[in-house]
Design a protein around this motif. Structure first.
Motif, PDB file in Angstrom:
ATOM      1  N   THR A   1      34.778  36.736  30.674  1.00 58.78           N
ATOM      2  CA  THR A   1      35.092  37.784  29.742  1.00 58.78           C
ATOM      3  C   THR A   1      36.549  38.172  30.094  1.00 58.78           C
ATOM      4  OG1 THR A   1      34.279  39.185  31.325  1.00 58.78           O
ATOM      5  CG2 THR A   1      32.691  38.553  29.729  1.00 58.78           C
ATOM      6  N   ALA A   2      36.996  38.112  31.408  1.00 61.31           N
ATOM      7  CA  ALA A   2      38.121  38.584  31.658  1.00 61.31           C
ATOM      8  C   ALA A   2      39.212  37.572  30.875  1.00 61.31           C
ATOM      9  CB  ALA A   2      38.437  38.297  33.255  1.00 61.31           C
ATOM     10  N   ARG A   3      38.993  36.197  30.942  1.00 60.40           N
ATOM     11  CA  ARG A   3      39.841  35.222  30.423  1.00 60.40           C
ATOM     12  C   ARG A   3      39.857  35.455  28.863  1.00 60.40           C
ATOM     13  NH1 ARG A   3      36.958  31.971  33.967  1.00 60.40           N
ATOM     14  NH2 ARG A   3      35.867  31.016  32.220  1.00 60.40           N
ATOM     15  N   ALA A   4      38.920  35.948  28.061  1.00 56.03           N
ATOM     16  CA  ALA A   4      38.833  36.256  26.919  1.00 56.03           C
ATOM     17  C   ALA A   4      39.913  37.389  26.465  1.00 56.03           C
ATOM     18  CB  ALA A   4      37.564  36.587  26.255  1.00 56.03           C
ATOM     19  N   LEU A   5      39.858  38.599  27.498  1.00 52.54           N
ATOM     20  CA  LEU A   5      40.454  39.820  27.371  1.00 52.54           C
ATOM     21  C   LEU A   5      42.006  39.437  27.645  1.00 52.54           C
ATOM     22  CD1 LEU A   5      41.006  42.754  27.109  1.00 52.54           C
ATOM     23  CD2 LEU A   5      40.356  42.884  29.462  1.00 52.54           C
ATOM     24  N   ILE A   6      42.365  38.482  28.451  1.00 49.38           N
ATOM     25  CA  ILE A   6      43.732  38.191  28.813  1.00 49.38           C
ATOM     26  C   ILE A   6      44.315  37.637  27.540  1.00 49.38           C
ATOM     27  CG2 ILE A   6      44.970  36.365  30.050  1.00 49.38           C
ATOM     28  CD1 ILE A   6      43.230  36.869  32.239  1.00 49.38           C
ATOM     29  N   THR A   7      43.383  36.593  27.105  1.00 48.44           N
ATOM     30  CA  THR A   7      44.094  36.056  25.641  1.00 48.44           C
ATOM     31  C   THR A   7      44.434  37.025  24.373  1.00 48.44           C
ATOM     32  OG1 THR A   7      42.700  34.043  26.011  1.00 48.44           O
ATOM     33  CG2 THR A   7      43.310  34.679  23.647  1.00 48.44           C
ATOM     34  N   LEU A   8      43.369  38.118  24.632  1.00 48.99           N
ATOM     35  CA  LEU A   8      43.661  39.148  23.266  1.00 48.99           C
ATOM     36  C   LEU A   8      44.712  40.088  23.781  1.00 48.99           C
ATOM     37  CD1 LEU A   8      39.911  39.906  22.954  1.00 48.99           C
ATOM     38  CD2 LEU A   8      41.321  39.170  21.089  1.00 48.99           C
ATOM     39  N   LEU A   9      45.150  40.129  25.087  1.00 49.86           N
ATOM     40  CA  LEU A   9      46.264  40.899  25.313  1.00 49.86           C
ATOM     41  C   LEU A   9      47.576  40.482  25.359  1.00 49.86           C
ATOM     42  CD1 LEU A   9      44.879  42.492  28.696  1.00 49.86           C
ATOM     43  CD2 LEU A   9      45.373  43.802  26.959  1.00 49.86           C
ATOM     44  N   LYS A  10      47.630  39.057  25.137  1.00 48.62           N
ATOM     45  CA  LYS A  10      48.804  38.314  25.070  1.00 48.62           C
ATOM     46  C   LYS A  10      49.874  39.134  24.078  1.00 48.62           C
ATOM     47  CE  LYS A  10      47.471  34.038  26.818  1.00 48.62           C
ATOM     48  NZ  LYS A  10      48.176  34.059  28.228  1.00 48.62           N
ATOM     49  N   PRO A  11      49.513  39.333  23.003  1.00 50.02           N
ATOM     50  CA  PRO A  11      50.654  40.100  22.046  1.00 50.02           C
ATOM     51  C   PRO A  11      51.313  41.534  22.611  1.00 50.02           C
ATOM     52  CG  PRO A  11      48.626  39.286  20.775  1.00 50.02           C
ATOM     53  CD  PRO A  11      48.166  39.386  22.202  1.00 50.02           C
ATOM     54  N   PHE A  12      50.494  41.931  23.470  1.00 54.87           N
ATOM     55  CA  PHE A  12      50.895  43.348  23.926  1.00 54.87           C
ATOM     56  C   PHE A  12      51.895  43.412  24.977  1.00 54.87           C
ATOM     57  CE2 PHE A  12      46.881  44.088  21.790  1.00 54.87           C
ATOM     58  CZ  PHE A  12      46.980  45.066  21.100  1.00 54.87           C
ATOM     59  N   GLY A  13      52.081  42.015  25.426  1.00 54.71           N
ATOM     60  CA  GLY A  13      53.212  41.957  26.587  1.00 54.71           C
ATOM     61  C   GLY A  13      52.939  42.588  27.958  1.00 54.71           C
ATOM     62  N   CYS A  14      51.658  42.847  28.381  1.00 55.79           N
ATOM     63  CA  CYS A  14      51.332  43.666  29.408  1.00 55.79           C
ATOM     64  C   CYS A  14      51.614  42.828  30.605  1.00 55.79           C
ATOM     65  CB  CYS A  14      49.742  43.874  29.407  1.00 55.79           C
ATOM     66  SG  CYS A  14      49.134  45.052  27.873  1.00 55.79           S
ATOM     67  N   ASP A  15      51.685  43.712  31.773  1.00 55.28           N
ATOM     68  CA  ASP A  15      51.775  43.152  33.120  1.00 55.28           C
ATOM     69  C   ASP A  15      50.385  42.982  33.605  1.00 55.28           C
ATOM     70  OD1 ASP A  15      52.582  42.573  35.749  1.00 55.28           O
ATOM     71  OD2 ASP A  15      52.898  44.606  36.247  1.00 55.28           O
ATOM     72  N   VAL A  16      49.792  41.942  33.329  1.00 47.71           N
ATOM     73  CA  VAL A  16      48.425  41.709  33.798  1.00 47.71           C
ATOM     74  C   VAL A  16      48.211  41.262  35.256  1.00 47.71           C
ATOM     75  CG1 VAL A  16      46.374  40.489  33.316  1.00 47.71           C
ATOM     76  CG2 VAL A  16      47.890  40.998  31.531  1.00 47.71           C
ATOM     77  N   VAL A  17      47.491  41.893  35.857  1.00 47.89           N
ATOM     78  CA  VAL A  17      47.315  41.671  37.523  1.00 47.89           C
ATOM     79  C   VAL A  17      46.030  41.400  37.563  1.00 47.89           C
ATOM     80  CG1 VAL A  17      49.457  42.817  38.332  1.00 47.89           C
ATOM     81  CG2 VAL A  17      47.426  44.074  38.261  1.00 47.89           C
ATOM     82  N   VAL A  18      45.560  40.257  38.579  1.00 46.67           N
ATOM     83  CA  VAL A  18      44.087  40.115  38.380  1.00 46.67           C
ATOM     84  C   VAL A  18      43.777  39.808  40.126  1.00 46.67           C
ATOM     85  CG1 VAL A  18      42.455  38.179  38.139  1.00 46.67           C
ATOM     86  CG2 VAL A  18      44.177  38.818  36.386  1.00 46.67           C
ATOM     87  N   TYR A  19      42.623  40.324  40.503  1.00 52.57           N
ATOM     88  CA  TYR A  19      41.886  40.217  41.617  1.00 52.57           C
ATOM     89  C   TYR A  19      40.840  39.604  41.684  1.00 52.57           C
ATOM     90  CZ  TYR A  19      39.355  40.752  45.788  1.00 52.57           C
ATOM     91  OH  TYR A  19      38.630  40.489  47.146  1.00 52.57           O
ATOM     92  N   ASP A  20      40.771  38.119  42.297  1.00 56.19           N
ATOM     93  CA  ASP A  20      39.721  37.416  42.260  1.00 56.19           C
ATOM     94  C   ASP A  20      39.987  36.463  43.353  1.00 56.19           C
ATOM     95  OD1 ASP A  20      37.915  35.146  42.069  1.00 56.19           O
ATOM     96  OD2 ASP A  20      37.401  35.856  39.688  1.00 56.19           O
ATOM     97  N   PRO A  21      39.023  36.430  44.503  1.00 58.72           N
ATOM     98  CA  PRO A  21      39.432  35.701  45.661  1.00 58.72           C
ATOM     99  C   PRO A  21      39.267  34.084  45.364  1.00 58.72           C
ATOM    100  CG  PRO A  21      37.246  36.882  45.896  1.00 58.72           C
ATOM    101  CD  PRO A  21      37.917  37.366  44.669  1.00 58.72           C
ATOM    102  N   TYR A  22      38.706  33.923  44.365  1.00 54.96           N
ATOM    103  CA  TYR A  22      37.965  32.523  43.902  1.00 54.96           C
ATOM    104  C   TYR A  22      39.465  31.931  42.778  1.00 54.96           C
ATOM    105  CZ  TYR A  22      33.794  33.618  45.887  1.00 54.96           C
ATOM    106  OH  TYR A  22      32.773  33.932  46.779  1.00 54.96           O
ATOM    107  N   LEU A  23      40.324  32.748  42.432  1.00 54.65           N
ATOM    108  CA  LEU A  23      41.330  32.139  41.283  1.00 54.65           C
ATOM    109  C   LEU A  23      42.567  31.779  42.209  1.00 54.65           C
ATOM    110  CD1 LEU A  23      42.031  32.300  38.382  1.00 54.65           C
ATOM    111  CD2 LEU A  23      43.217  34.423  38.993  1.00 54.65           C
ATOM    112  N   SER A  24      42.910  30.619  41.919  1.00 57.80           N
ATOM    113  CA  SER A  24      44.006  29.861  42.504  1.00 57.80           C
ATOM    114  C   SER A  24      45.380  30.449  41.916  1.00 57.80           C
ATOM    115  CB  SER A  24      43.735  28.259  42.480  1.00 57.80           C
ATOM    116  OG  SER A  24      43.927  27.967  41.130  1.00 57.80           O
ATOM    117  N   ALA A  25      46.303  30.433  42.614  1.00 59.53           N
ATOM    118  CA  ALA A  25      47.640  30.724  42.014  1.00 59.53           C
ATOM    119  C   ALA A  25      47.986  29.614  40.875  1.00 59.53           C
ATOM    120  CB  ALA A  25      48.761  30.391  43.265  1.00 59.53           C
ATOM    121  N   GLU A  26      47.737  28.494  40.948  1.00 57.86           N
ATOM    122  CA  GLU A  26      47.967  27.574  39.749  1.00 57.86           C
ATOM    123  C   GLU A  26      47.246  27.901  38.349  1.00 57.86           C
ATOM    124  OE1 GLU A  26      48.770  25.517  43.587  1.00 57.86           O
ATOM    125  OE2 GLU A  26      46.707  26.426  42.630  1.00 57.86           O
ATOM    126  N   ARG A  27      45.920  28.255  38.647  1.00 53.36           N
ATOM    127  CA  ARG A  27      45.206  28.762  37.534  1.00 53.36           C
ATOM    128  C   ARG A  27      45.701  30.014  36.931  1.00 53.36           C
ATOM    129  NH1 ARG A  27      43.136  28.026  32.816  1.00 53.36           N
ATOM    130  NH2 ARG A  27      41.161  28.928  32.568  1.00 53.36           N
TER     131      ARG A  27
END
Length: 341
Positions: free
Chosen positions: A172-198
């Motif tokens: 759901t977060a990844r879907a929202l990230i896609t929808l936010l792209k046109p808004f040019g937001c500064d998107v910060v994510v906390y997830d201990p399982y998310l790698s820097a590459e991803r």
């Protein structure tokens, strides 16, 4: 021809299977459909009847594929006890954690969930909630209904360019990230399982939980596991900037609901809540009257188009897996079971 058992009521079948998918089912499988005689009661349009647990082994006997959804009872591991059980469980709904015993994953059973398709519906809900509250639309709506007009004491705000904190990099977060792209937001994510590459692939930056909470918009997308209970604490809520918008469409226990409501009722922050602890919620009159609270009954993923797409979504991947072993986006990865929603 392989056999498929549809383990839900006729009403649920009409809810999650579109005409094209029904034709695909009839073309590719010998389909066993549940009837009203296999259900536990009359149900309603809003809540179709559940399947009688006693009907599961009868319908599933000799099936290669089990198609499930809301209202399907738990699929006991005994269905696979003779070593010749179904090869696939295709779940036309969200989480499978309450549907199957994970032991069947070790037996090579392919399990598929429509969670990623539901995620898009939830992503749209989150975006709509963020925009609605940022522009203070409920307040303006209330003013007009009360005979007022312009509200000179406050103005709405824009989402464009704002800092958006996302807790949990779920589908759901990844879907929202896609929808936010046109808004040019500064998107910060906390997830201990998310790698820097991803994170770089998603176009977001990683941050610790406190920094993520210090955002103009904060959305929560975590699974219901012991580690996430109460993770959005009173202390973190107090770090939210004045006027911040909080959206929780994941799990009620993830947030200190009392602290959030206190700050919202006081007018310091805005919040959209689709999930609660408990459900249905028992909210004070002050919360029910608050125009900076958007309250919905756990429907973030519930859309007409989304529901009709669910069976087709999982069946497409299930067929590819049966034909050539391809793992599509709805495949449930056994290695991620412990952190899955």
């Amino acid at each position: 021809m392989p056999k498929l058992a549809a383990l839900f009521s006729p009403e649920r079948a009409a809810d999650v299977i579109d005409p094209e998918t029904r034709r695909l089912l009839e073309d590719r499988f010998d389909v066993v459909w549940a009837t009203a005689d296999h259900t536990t009661g009359p149900g309603s349009l809003a809540k179709p009847p559940a399947l009688d647990p006693a009907a599961v082994p009868l319908l599933a006997e000799g099936a290669d594929v089990l198609l499930s959804s809301w209202g399907t009872p738990h699929l006991d591991k005994e269905l696979w006890s003779d070593g010749n059980g179904p090869k696939v469980v295709a779940h036309a709904a969200g989480t499978v954690k309450n549907l199957i015993d994970p032991v069947i994953l070790d037996q090579g059973v392919g399990v598929f969930s429509a969670g990623p398709r539901i995620a898009w519906s939830v992503g749209e809900y989150c975006l709509a909630s963020m925009l609605t509250l940022a522009r203070r639309l409920p307040r303006f709506d209330g003013a007009v209904r009360g005979g007022g007009w312009k509200q000179t004491e406050f103005r709405g705000h824009e989402l464009a360019g704002a800092k958006v904190g996302i807790i949990g990099a779920s589908s759901t977060a990844r879907a929202l990230i896609t929808l936010l792209k046109p808004f040019g937001c500064d998107v910060v994510v906390y997830d201990p399982y998310l790698s820097a590459e991803r994170a770089a692939e998603l176009g977001v930056r990683l941050a610790e939980l406190p920094e993520t909470s210090e955002s103009a918009f904060l959305t929560i997308h975590v699974p219901n596991v012991p580690e996430t209970k109460g993770m959005i604490s009173r202390e973190l809520i107090e770090r939210l900037p004045d006027g911040a918008v909080v959206v929780n469409s994941s799990r009620g226990p993830a947030i200190d609901q009392q602290a959030l409501l206190e700050h919202a009722v006081a007018g310091r922050i805005y919040a959209a809540l689709d999930v609660y602890d408990p459900e249905p919620p028992e909210l004070a009159e002050s919360a029910l009257r608050a125009e900076n609270l958007l309250l919905t009954p756990h429907i973030a993923g519930d859309t007409a188009e989304g529901h009709l797409a669910l069976a087709g979504y999982v069946l497409k991947d299930a067929l590819q897996w049966l034909d050539n072993g391809t793992r599509g986006p709805s495949f449930v990865d056994p290695t991620l079971w412990s952190i899955a929603a």
